[in-house]
Design a protein around this motif. Structure first.
Motif, PDB file in Angstrom:
ATOM      1  N   GLY A  55       0.810  -1.213   0.000  1.00 48.50           N
ATOM      2  CA  GLY A  55       0.000   0.000   0.000  1.00 48.50           C
ATOM      3  C   GLY A  55       0.842   1.262   0.000  1.00 48.50           C
ATOM      4  O   GLY A  55       0.615   2.184  -0.796  1.00 48.50           O
ATOM      5  N   LYS A  56       1.851   1.303   0.877  1.00 49.94           N
ATOM      6  CA  LYS A  56       2.718   2.479   0.953  1.00 49.94           C
ATOM      7  C   LYS A  56       3.547   2.643  -0.319  1.00 49.94           C
ATOM      8  O   LYS A  56       3.727   3.766  -0.814  1.00 49.94           O
ATOM      9  CB  LYS A  56       3.633   2.366   2.175  1.00 49.94           C
ATOM     10  N   VAL A  57       4.029   1.532  -0.855  1.00 52.43           N
ATOM     11  CA  VAL A  57       4.826   1.594  -2.085  1.00 52.43           C
ATOM     12  C   VAL A  57       3.961   2.074  -3.247  1.00 52.43           C
ATOM     13  O   VAL A  57       4.393   2.906  -4.056  1.00 52.43           O
ATOM     14  CB  VAL A  57       5.448   0.222  -2.391  1.00 52.43           C
ATOM     15  N   HIS A  58       2.727   1.568  -3.344  1.00 47.81           N
ATOM     16  CA  HIS A  58       1.818   2.015  -4.401  1.00 47.81           C
ATOM     17  C   HIS A  58       1.543   3.514  -4.290  1.00 47.81           C
ATOM     18  O   HIS A  58       1.489   4.233  -5.297  1.00 47.81           O
ATOM     19  CB  HIS A  58       0.496   1.247  -4.325  1.00 47.81           C
ATOM     20  N   GLU A  59       1.362   3.980  -3.062  1.00 44.81           N
ATOM     21  CA  GLU A  59       1.092   5.403  -2.845  1.00 44.81           C
ATOM     22  C   GLU A  59       2.267   6.258  -3.311  1.00 44.81           C
ATOM     23  O   GLU A  59       2.080   7.268  -4.018  1.00 44.81           O
ATOM     24  CB  GLU A  59       0.813   5.645  -1.368  1.00 44.81           C
ATOM     25  N   HIS A  60       3.480   5.863  -2.946  1.00 51.84           N
ATOM     26  CA  HIS A  60       4.661   6.627  -3.353  1.00 51.84           C
ATOM     27  C   HIS A  60       4.874   6.553  -4.869  1.00 51.84           C
ATOM     28  O   HIS A  60       5.279   7.542  -5.486  1.00 51.84           O
ATOM     29  CB  HIS A  60       5.899   6.099  -2.626  1.00 51.84           C
ATOM     30  N   SER A  61       4.618   5.395  -5.471  1.00 55.24           N
ATOM     31  CA  SER A  61       4.792   5.269  -6.922  1.00 55.24           C
ATOM     32  C   SER A  61       3.782   6.136  -7.670  1.00 55.24           C
ATOM     33  O   SER A  61       4.111   6.734  -8.695  1.00 55.24           O
ATOM     34  CB  SER A  61       4.656   3.808  -7.349  1.00 55.24           C
ATOM     35  N   ALA A  62       2.538   6.218  -7.157  1.00 58.97           N
ATOM     36  CA  ALA A  62       1.524   7.062  -7.794  1.00 58.97           C
ATOM     37  C   ALA A  62       1.898   8.540  -7.681  1.00 58.97           C
ATOM     38  O   ALA A  62       1.756   9.305  -8.645  1.00 58.97           O
ATOM     39  CB  ALA A  62       0.160   6.803  -7.161  1.00 58.97           C
ATOM     40  N   GLU A  63       2.390   8.955  -6.509  1.00 58.43           N
ATOM     41  CA  GLU A  63       2.812  10.345  -6.331  1.00 58.43           C
ATOM     42  C   GLU A  63       3.991  10.680  -7.248  1.00 58.43           C
ATOM     43  O   GLU A  63       4.045  11.769  -7.833  1.00 58.43           O
ATOM     44  CB  GLU A  63       3.190  10.591  -4.872  1.00 58.43           C
ATOM     45  N   SER A 111      11.288   9.377  -1.663  1.00 55.71           N
ATOM     46  CA  SER A 111      10.348   8.709  -0.763  1.00 55.71           C
ATOM     47  C   SER A 111      10.018   7.312  -1.260  1.00 55.71           C
ATOM     48  O   SER A 111       9.922   6.360  -0.467  1.00 55.71           O
ATOM     49  CB  SER A 111       9.067   9.537  -0.639  1.00 55.71           C
ATOM     50  N   PHE A 112       9.872   7.176  -2.586  1.00 54.12           N
ATOM     51  CA  PHE A 112       9.576   5.860  -3.160  1.00 54.12           C
ATOM     52  C   PHE A 112      10.721   4.881  -2.911  1.00 54.12           C
ATOM     53  O   PHE A 112      10.504   3.740  -2.474  1.00 54.12           O
ATOM     54  CB  PHE A 112       9.310   6.009  -4.658  1.00 54.12           C
ATOM     55  N   HIS A 113      11.950   5.322  -3.154  1.00 55.56           N
ATOM     56  CA  HIS A 113      13.098   4.433  -2.979  1.00 55.56           C
ATOM     57  C   HIS A 113      13.344   4.107  -1.498  1.00 55.56           C
ATOM     58  O   HIS A 113      13.812   3.003  -1.182  1.00 55.56           O
ATOM     59  CB  HIS A 113      14.348   5.059  -3.596  1.00 55.56           C
ATOM     60  N   MET A 114      13.030   5.028  -0.606  1.00 54.40           N
ATOM     61  CA  MET A 114      13.170   4.731   0.820  1.00 54.40           C
ATOM     62  C   MET A 114      12.178   3.651   1.239  1.00 54.40           C
ATOM     63  O   MET A 114      12.505   2.760   2.036  1.00 54.40           O
ATOM     64  CB  MET A 114      12.950   6.001   1.644  1.00 54.40           C
ATOM     65  N   ALA A 115      10.963   3.707   0.704  1.00 51.05           N
ATOM     66  CA  ALA A 115       9.978   2.667   1.009  1.00 51.05           C
ATOM     67  C   ALA A 115      10.439   1.315   0.479  1.00 51.05           C
ATOM     68  O   ALA A 115      10.309   0.286   1.152  1.00 51.05           O
ATOM     69  CB  ALA A 115       8.613   3.045   0.419  1.00 51.05           C
ATOM     70  N   MET A 116      10.991   1.307  -0.731  1.00 49.58           N
ATOM     71  CA  MET A 116      11.502   0.058  -1.296  1.00 49.58           C
ATOM     72  C   MET A 116      12.706  -0.442  -0.521  1.00 49.58           C
ATOM     73  O   MET A 116      12.880  -1.649  -0.320  1.00 49.58           O
ATOM     74  CB  MET A 116      11.889   0.279  -2.766  1.00 49.58           C
ATOM     75  N   LEU A 117      13.560   0.484  -0.042  1.00 45.74           N
ATOM     76  CA  LEU A 117      14.757   0.095   0.705  1.00 45.74           C
ATOM     77  C   LEU A 117      14.390  -0.576   2.024  1.00 45.74           C
ATOM     78  O   LEU A 117      15.023  -1.562   2.429  1.00 45.74           O
ATOM     79  CB  LEU A 117      15.633   1.321   0.948  1.00 45.74           C
ATOM     80  N   TRP A 167      16.025 -11.955  -4.492  1.00 49.81           N
ATOM     81  CA  TRP A 167      16.629 -10.623  -4.364  1.00 49.81           C
ATOM     82  C   TRP A 167      16.529  -9.856  -5.684  1.00 49.81           C
ATOM     83  O   TRP A 167      16.220  -8.661  -5.695  1.00 49.81           O
ATOM     84  CB  TRP A 167      18.072 -10.756  -3.928  1.00 49.81           C
ATOM     85  N   GLY A 168      16.804 -10.541  -6.785  1.00 49.47           N
ATOM     86  CA  GLY A 168      16.637  -9.890  -8.085  1.00 49.47           C
ATOM     87  C   GLY A 168      15.203  -9.515  -8.357  1.00 49.47           C
ATOM     88  O   GLY A 168      14.917  -8.469  -8.955  1.00 49.47           O
ATOM     89  N   LEU A 169      14.277 -10.348  -7.871  1.00 51.83           N
ATOM     90  CA  LEU A 169      12.855 -10.053  -8.061  1.00 51.83           C
ATOM     91  C   LEU A 169      12.438  -8.809  -7.300  1.00 51.83           C
ATOM     92  O   LEU A 169      11.694  -7.966  -7.814  1.00 51.83           O
ATOM     93  CB  LEU A 169      12.030 -11.257  -7.610  1.00 51.83           C
ATOM     94  N   THR A 170      12.929  -8.659  -6.066  1.00 45.40           N
ATOM     95  CA  THR A 170      12.581  -7.474  -5.283  1.00 45.40           C
ATOM     96  C   THR A 170      13.193  -6.205  -5.889  1.00 45.40           C
ATOM     97  O   THR A 170      12.604  -5.128  -5.797  1.00 45.40           O
ATOM     98  CB  THR A 170      13.060  -7.630  -3.831  1.00 45.40           C
ATOM     99  N   GLN A 171      14.360  -6.336  -6.502  1.00 45.90           N
ATOM    100  CA  GLN A 171      14.948  -5.171  -7.172  1.00 45.90           C
ATOM    101  C   GLN A 171      14.111  -4.765  -8.378  1.00 45.90           C
ATOM    102  O   GLN A 171      13.937  -3.573  -8.659  1.00 45.90           O
ATOM    103  CB  GLN A 171      16.377  -5.489  -7.599  1.00 45.90           C
ATOM    104  N   GLU A 172      13.579  -5.746  -9.102  1.00 45.35           N
ATOM    105  CA  GLU A 172      12.747  -5.442 -10.262  1.00 45.35           C
ATOM    106  C   GLU A 172      11.389  -4.884  -9.858  1.00 45.35           C
ATOM    107  O   GLU A 172      10.728  -4.226 -10.657  1.00 45.35           O
ATOM    108  CB  GLU A 172      12.561  -6.702 -11.110  1.00 45.35           C
ATOM    109  N   LEU A 173      10.971  -5.159  -8.603  1.00 44.77           N
ATOM    110  CA  LEU A 173       9.691  -4.639  -8.151  1.00 44.77           C
ATOM    111  C   LEU A 173       9.671  -3.113  -8.141  1.00 44.77           C
ATOM    112  O   LEU A 173       8.615  -2.502  -8.323  1.00 44.77           O
ATOM    113  CB  LEU A 173       9.375  -5.169  -6.747  1.00 44.77           C
ATOM    114  N   GLY A 174      10.843  -2.490  -7.901  1.00 44.65           N
ATOM    115  CA  GLY A 174      10.904  -1.029  -7.922  1.00 44.65           C
ATOM    116  C   GLY A 174      10.534  -0.478  -9.283  1.00 44.65           C
ATOM    117  O   GLY A 174       9.682   0.420  -9.404  1.00 44.65           O
ATOM    118  N   GLU A 175      11.148  -1.021 -10.340  1.00 48.15           N
ATOM    119  CA  GLU A 175      10.815  -0.582 -11.693  1.00 48.15           C
ATOM    120  C   GLU A 175       9.381  -0.955 -12.052  1.00 48.15           C
ATOM    121  O   GLU A 175       8.687  -0.221 -12.765  1.00 48.15           O
ATOM    122  CB  GLU A 175      11.785  -1.212 -12.697  1.00 48.15           C
TER     123      GLU A 175
END
Length: 250
Positions: A55-63, A111-117, A167-175
């Motif tokens: 939810g938080k990641v979706h919110e930051h990606s939309a912003e 903010s988006f990358h901090m949530a992903m981190l 780990w590679g999958l979680t990195q691709e989740l950001g993109e």
């Protein structure tokens, strides 16, 4: 383009890696039930973390997508109207205008990358615990005579490979999240209903002799006051008329 990117990532990246995870679970369960259960618990925890932070990641990606679209529009406006900017000496205003938009986009991206981190950090901790747990479990089962050296040779490298895949999958989740945000922003614009719709009984407009006529038109400027009053102009079809202001720009 963003929709195609989303579909490509789902079919080529996520689909292939989820199949690998599924067959890994079957292989580990075949070697020993406890090893398979350990892997299943680890995957369940990872999915739980991703769902909890989704939810938080979706919110930051939309912003970020909205801020990115806004700054792109500002850049296009400034570049395409560069002559007007120079004519009216508005370079400083446009510079501050674009700087504010860029700073906002950078802040949203941060903010988006901090949530992903934060999500990746928790996944890394759980994955490290999983590797240590599998190794300890295998040593215990080997001491009990329930697994062989060959099982070690299969399970440990396979577990390391799957952890690397995850780990590679979680990195691709950001993109992927960024692409989802951009796709949603584009589709949201396309899904807005028209404010004015044609009536059901409308017929095509056929113009046989076009003409434009202004009758008793008044125009007032907010700063300079009245520009003209009671203006009446008739422009018959076939003519080309140019209206020029004080600057001569039209």
């Amino acid at each position: 383009e963003t929709v195609c990117k989303v579909l490509t990532m789902v079919l080529e990246q996520f689909g292939r890696k989820f199949c690998t995870i599924f067959f890994t679970l079957i292989t580990l369960w075949t070697v020993h039930m406890y090893v398979g259960l350990t892997f299943l618990v680890w995957i369940t925890l990872l999915l739980g973390i991703n769902f909890a932070s989704a939810g938080k990641v979706h919110e930051h990606s939309a912003e970020f997508a909205r801020s990115k679209a806004r700054i792109f529009g500002q850049v296009v406006d400034s570049v395409t109207n560069i002559l007007n900017v120079k004519l009216f000496a508005r370079q400083d205003y446009e510079s501050h205008y674009l700087k504010f938009g860029l700073e906002d986009m950078i802040q949203k991206d941060h903010s988006f990358h901090m949530a992903m981190l934060r999500t990746r950090f928790m996944e890394t901790v759980i994955s490290s615990i999983y590797i240590a747990g599998v190794l300890s479990l295998m040593v215990r089962l080997y001491a009990l005579g329930e697994v062989t050296v060959g099982d070690f040779a299969v399970i440990i490298p396979l577990s390391m490979t799957v952890v690397d895949y995850i780990w590679g999958l979680t990195q691709e989740l950001g993109e992927f999240e960024k692409a989802i945000g951009s796709s949603r922003a584009a589709l949201k614009v396309l899904s807005i209903p028209h404010e004015m719709e044609d009536p059901e009984d409308c017929v095509p407009l056929i113009v046989t002799k076009g003409a434009i006529e202004f009758k008793d038109v008044n125009l007032h400027h907010t700063v300079k006051g009245k520009l003209f009053e009671h203006l009446s102009v008739s422009l018959p079809g076939g003519q080309t008329v140019w209206l020029g202001g004080f600057s001569g720009r039209g």
